[in-house]
Design a protein around this motif. Structure first.
Motif, PDB file in Angstrom:
ATOM      1  N   PRO A 311       0.825  -1.209   0.000  1.00  0.00           N
ATOM      2  CA  PRO A 311       0.000   0.000   0.000  1.00  0.00           C
ATOM      3  C   PRO A 311       0.856   1.254   0.000  1.00  0.00           C
ATOM      4  N   ALA A 312       0.217   2.373  -0.280  1.00  0.00           N
ATOM      5  CA  ALA A 312       0.960   3.629  -0.368  1.00  0.00           C
ATOM      6  C   ALA A 312       1.467   4.105   0.986  1.00  0.00           C
ATOM      7  N   GLU A 317       0.096  -1.464   9.998  1.00  0.00           N
ATOM      8  CA  GLU A 317      -0.795  -1.970  11.058  1.00  0.00           C
ATOM      9  C   GLU A 317      -2.208  -1.397  10.919  1.00  0.00           C
ATOM     10  N   GLU A 318      -2.366  -0.325  10.129  1.00  0.00           N
ATOM     11  CA  GLU A 318      -3.667   0.295   9.973  1.00  0.00           C
ATOM     12  C   GLU A 318      -4.352  -0.088   8.679  1.00  0.00           C
ATOM     13  N   VAL A 319      -3.680  -0.876   7.847  1.00  0.00           N
ATOM     14  CA  VAL A 319      -4.246  -1.268   6.550  1.00  0.00           C
ATOM     15  C   VAL A 319      -5.256  -2.379   6.726  1.00  0.00           C
TER      16      VAL A 319
END
Length: 319
Positions: A311-312, A317-319
């Motif tokens: 991801p960008a 941990e928040e994806v």
């Protein structure tokens, strides 16, 4: 996806686009015309070319094929791959496009690649003038990064116009567009005509061990005879994915090319994948994807064949 891209007669853009890069090259005149007719027979009305394809022959042939039904098709061409995106180069190159196509008006004009040496204001002011003069319809950009697109869009809007369509690379083995490009397109309303859904031919199965070369022994395809494509797809995991795709295709009694194209087309951010071929026989598996019912389960299996790009954000941990 809804899109403002329509034929001059007002018909919506077809689900697939046909790329004419090989017209007048590895597809001779007879094969080129047969390819055009095969596409029209199944309802394709979107055709893509560029000023640099086969030294302009692609545009010349395409223009001849569409002449009798110009209002029923969408013609996209591109400038800026050679000479950059200065005002003078855009205008001179586009004049050449119109002469070869024998058209006063082109439905889509793309800037073929990012030009870091020309101010965006110069490029998009020129495109806006071409729109206002009735010479082009939609403005597109090809091979731009997401940040480049949004920067260019801000400039375009400031000049009273906008970018309507993007042309990124996208396939099972080239998934970078999933990170920012396709989410951005869906968020901001860009149409997307992605290219190379077969990974330069890798995903047809013809490069796997034991697979026959569909193009004949004298022509091994671009991954063998083209240095750019060898570099682009010369990665072990990509070739393994192509073999796994072929195995999965055999399990489902379908051509691997059909699965590869159907997988691209199934993405909600893709408007029209650009398919291509050098003969009608070679094109058939891609056209078959128009009617292929790709189940969610099989789509998930296909997706699992290749790595999902990171991801960008680094906050994983928040994806």
């Amino acid at each position: 996806m809804t899109t403002c891209i329509k034929t001059p007669a007002g018909d919506p853009v077809s689900r697939f686009c046909f790329g004419t890069m090989q017209f007048g090259g590895k597809a001779d005149i007879a094969n080129s015309q047969a390819l055009y007719e095969a596409c029209r027979a199944v309802g394709l009305n979107f055709f893509d070319t560029a000023d640099v394809y086969t030294d302009g022959t692609s545009e010349t042939l395409l223009g001849g094929f569409v002449k009798a039904e110009r209002d029923k098709v969408i013609i996209a061409t591109k400038v800026g791959a050679e000479g950059g995106c200065s005002r003078d180069n855009i205008l001179s190159r586009f004049d050449g496009c119109r002469q070869r196509l024998d058209m006063d008006y082109v439905d889509i004009l793309y800037l073929h690649r990012w030009d870091a040496n020309t101010p965006l204001e110069e490029s998009f002011e020129t495109l806006a003038e071409l729109q206002q003069a009735g010479k082009i319809g939609a403005i597109g950009v090809s091979n731009y990064a997401a940040w480049q697109i949004m920067k260019a869009q801000a400039v375009a809007v400031g000049l009273g116009t906008k970018i309507d369509i993007l042309q990124p690379m996208y396939s099972l083995v080239k998934r970078q567009a999933e990170v920012e490009m396709l989410p951005m397109a869906e968020s901001e309303g860009f149409a997307v005509a992605s290219y190379s859904p077969l990974g330069g031919g890798l995903l047809t199965g013809k490069y796997g061990p034991g697979d026959s070369d569909r193009n004949g022994a004298d022509d091994k395809g671009r991954l063998v005879d083209n240095l750019m494509y060898k570099a682009r797809y010369g990665v072990d995991w990509m070739h393994q994915a192509a073999q796994d795709l072929s195995a999965l295709a055999r399990d489902h009694a379908v051509d691997p090319a059909t699965l590869a194209v159907a997988w691209v087309a199934a993405h909600s951010g893709i408007t029209s994948p650009i398919i291509s071929a050098r003969s009608v026989t070679q094109l058939a598996p891609s056209l078959a994807a128009l009617d292929y019912d790709l189940s969610d389960a099989l789509k998930a299996q296909l997706t699992a064949l290749t790595p999902t790009p990171a991801p960008a954000t680094d906050r994983l941990e928040e994806v």
